[in-house]
Design a protein around this motif. Structure first.
Motif, PDB file in Angstrom:
ATOM      1  N   SER A 152      19.484 -96.601  -0.915  1.00 43.86           N
ATOM      2  CA  SER A 152      19.364 -96.604   0.543  1.00 43.86           C
ATOM      3  C   SER A 152      19.621 -95.201   1.072  1.00 43.86           C
ATOM      4  CB  SER A 152      20.357 -97.598   1.153  1.00 43.86           C
ATOM      5  OG  SER A 152      21.678 -97.226   0.812  1.00 43.86           O
ATOM      6  N   PRO A 153      18.967 -94.820   2.168  1.00 46.65           N
ATOM      7  CA  PRO A 153      19.160 -93.470   2.698  1.00 46.65           C
ATOM      8  C   PRO A 153      20.563 -93.287   3.264  1.00 46.65           C
ATOM      9  CG  PRO A 153      17.744 -94.748   4.137  1.00 46.65           C
ATOM     10  CD  PRO A 153      17.986 -95.579   2.924  1.00 46.65           C
ATOM     11  N   VAL A 154      20.992 -92.035   3.266  1.00 43.20           N
ATOM     12  CA  VAL A 154      22.316 -91.711   3.775  1.00 43.20           C
ATOM     13  C   VAL A 154      22.312 -91.851   5.288  1.00 43.20           C
ATOM     14  CG1 VAL A 154      24.049 -89.897   3.932  1.00 43.20           C
ATOM     15  CG2 VAL A 154      22.682 -90.124   1.871  1.00 43.20           C
ATOM     16  N   GLU A 155      23.324 -92.514   5.808  1.00 43.76           N
ATOM     17  CA  GLU A 155      23.416 -92.734   7.244  1.00 43.76           C
ATOM     18  C   GLU A 155      24.663 -92.057   7.785  1.00 43.76           C
ATOM     19  OE1 GLU A 155      23.255 -96.883   8.069  1.00 43.76           O
ATOM     20  OE2 GLU A 155      21.393 -97.170   6.967  1.00 43.76           O
ATOM     21  N   LYS A 156      24.707 -91.935   9.105  1.00 44.13           N
ATOM     22  CA  LYS A 156      25.902 -91.383   9.751  1.00 44.13           C
ATOM     23  C   LYS A 156      27.074 -92.332   9.529  1.00 44.13           C
ATOM     24  CE  LYS A 156      24.089 -88.775  13.655  1.00 44.13           C
ATOM     25  NZ  LYS A 156      24.086 -88.687  15.114  1.00 44.13           N
ATOM     26  N   PRO A 157      28.270 -91.762   9.411  1.00 44.29           N
ATOM     27  CA  PRO A 157      29.419 -92.657   9.274  1.00 44.29           C
ATOM     28  C   PRO A 157      29.627 -93.465  10.553  1.00 44.29           C
ATOM     29  CG  PRO A 157      30.119 -90.359   9.402  1.00 44.29           C
ATOM     30  CD  PRO A 157      28.638 -90.368   9.327  1.00 44.29           C
ATOM     31  N   ALA A 158      30.030 -94.703  10.407  1.00 41.61           N
ATOM     32  CA  ALA A 158      30.144 -95.604  11.543  1.00 41.61           C
ATOM     33  C   ALA A 158      31.529 -95.594  12.177  1.00 41.61           C
ATOM     34  CB  ALA A 158      29.799 -97.019  11.100  1.00 41.61           C
ATOM     35  N   PHE A 159      32.412 -94.661  11.804  1.00 42.62           N
ATOM     36  CA  PHE A 159      33.766 -94.673  12.341  1.00 42.62           C
ATOM     37  C   PHE A 159      33.870 -94.021  13.715  1.00 42.62           C
ATOM     38  CE2 PHE A 159      33.456 -91.014   9.508  1.00 42.62           C
ATOM     39  CZ  PHE A 159      33.864 -89.984  10.328  1.00 42.62           C
ATOM     40  N   LEU A 160      32.826 -93.358  14.215  1.00 41.23           N
ATOM     41  CA  LEU A 160      32.862 -92.766  15.545  1.00 41.23           C
ATOM     42  C   LEU A 160      32.373 -93.779  16.575  1.00 41.23           C
ATOM     43  CD1 LEU A 160      31.441 -89.171  14.955  1.00 41.23           C
ATOM     44  CD2 LEU A 160      33.801 -89.825  15.351  1.00 41.23           C
ATOM     45  N   THR A 161      33.138 -93.910  17.636  1.00 42.39           N
ATOM     46  CA  THR A 161      32.731 -94.813  18.707  1.00 42.39           C
ATOM     47  C   THR A 161      31.875 -94.046  19.709  1.00 42.39           C
ATOM     48  OG1 THR A 161      34.701 -94.332  20.015  1.00 42.39           O
ATOM     49  CG2 THR A 161      34.852 -96.160  18.433  1.00 42.39           C
TER      50      THR A 161
END
Length: 181
Positions: free
Chosen positions: A86-95
């Motif tokens: 799967s492609p690299v995605e932005k980390p989801a920890f930023l609101t």
């Protein structure tokens, strides 16, 4: 192949002064391999050929002669399996709020750096004008000495102080990020 050198015993045991200043040593060459070919080259028409299995490199599939009993149709090769990631995605920890804050900080930092670049350009122009003021007409020289010269040193001090403050700020932000990890 070794190349042993045999010297005559009369040269080893006695001093040689007889016939010439530089004597010719006697050499003999012996080979460790026999001169007769033990393995004659095979005749291309002979029927006793051995099946030569080429070495398999990294990632190659086994050949039919290496022990696998699969029959492959002629002309078709077996493909290696392809692993899709799967492609690299932005980390989801930023609101959303943190992203907006980061975007605002980026804009403010860009504006600060642009202003500092402009201040550096002003300092460069002031320095060139002050250096060339001796070659300009007398009234221009008096104007530059009266107004530009007193403001040059404080401008340079402001530029250096702002640059140092920006560097310290960035250093502290970096240390803060290291402590969070």
């Amino acid at each position: 192949m070794a190349l042993p050198i045999y010297t005559p015993s009369y040269l080893v045991n006695t001093v040689y002064h007889r016939h010439s200043l530089f004597p010719k040593p006697k050499f003999s060459i012996k080979s460790k391999k026999p001169t007769v070919d033990a393995d004659p080259t095979p005749d291309p028409t002979s029927s006793s050929k051995k099946a030569v299995v080429p070495g398999q490199g990294f990632g190659s599939s086994p050949s039919p002669s290496s022990g696998s009993n699969k029959k492959k149709p002629k002309g078709k090769r077996e493909r290696a399996s392809i692993i899709r990631r799967s492609p690299v995605e932005k980390p989801a920890f930023l609101t959303k709020e943190e992203e907006a804050k980061a975007e605002e900080q980026r804009k403010n930092e860009s504006a600060f750096l642009l202003a500092w670049l402009g201040l550096g350009g002003i300092i460069l122009v002031q320095g060139i004008v002050l250096a060339a003021s001796g070659f300009l007409p007398e009234e221009w020289d008096k104007f530059f000495v009266k107004y530009l010269y007193p403001s040059f040193t404080p401008t340079v001090i402001l530029f250096i102080a702002g640059t140092v403050a920006y560097g310290v700020l960035k250093y502290l932000e970096n240390e803060k990020l290291k402590d969070q990890k």
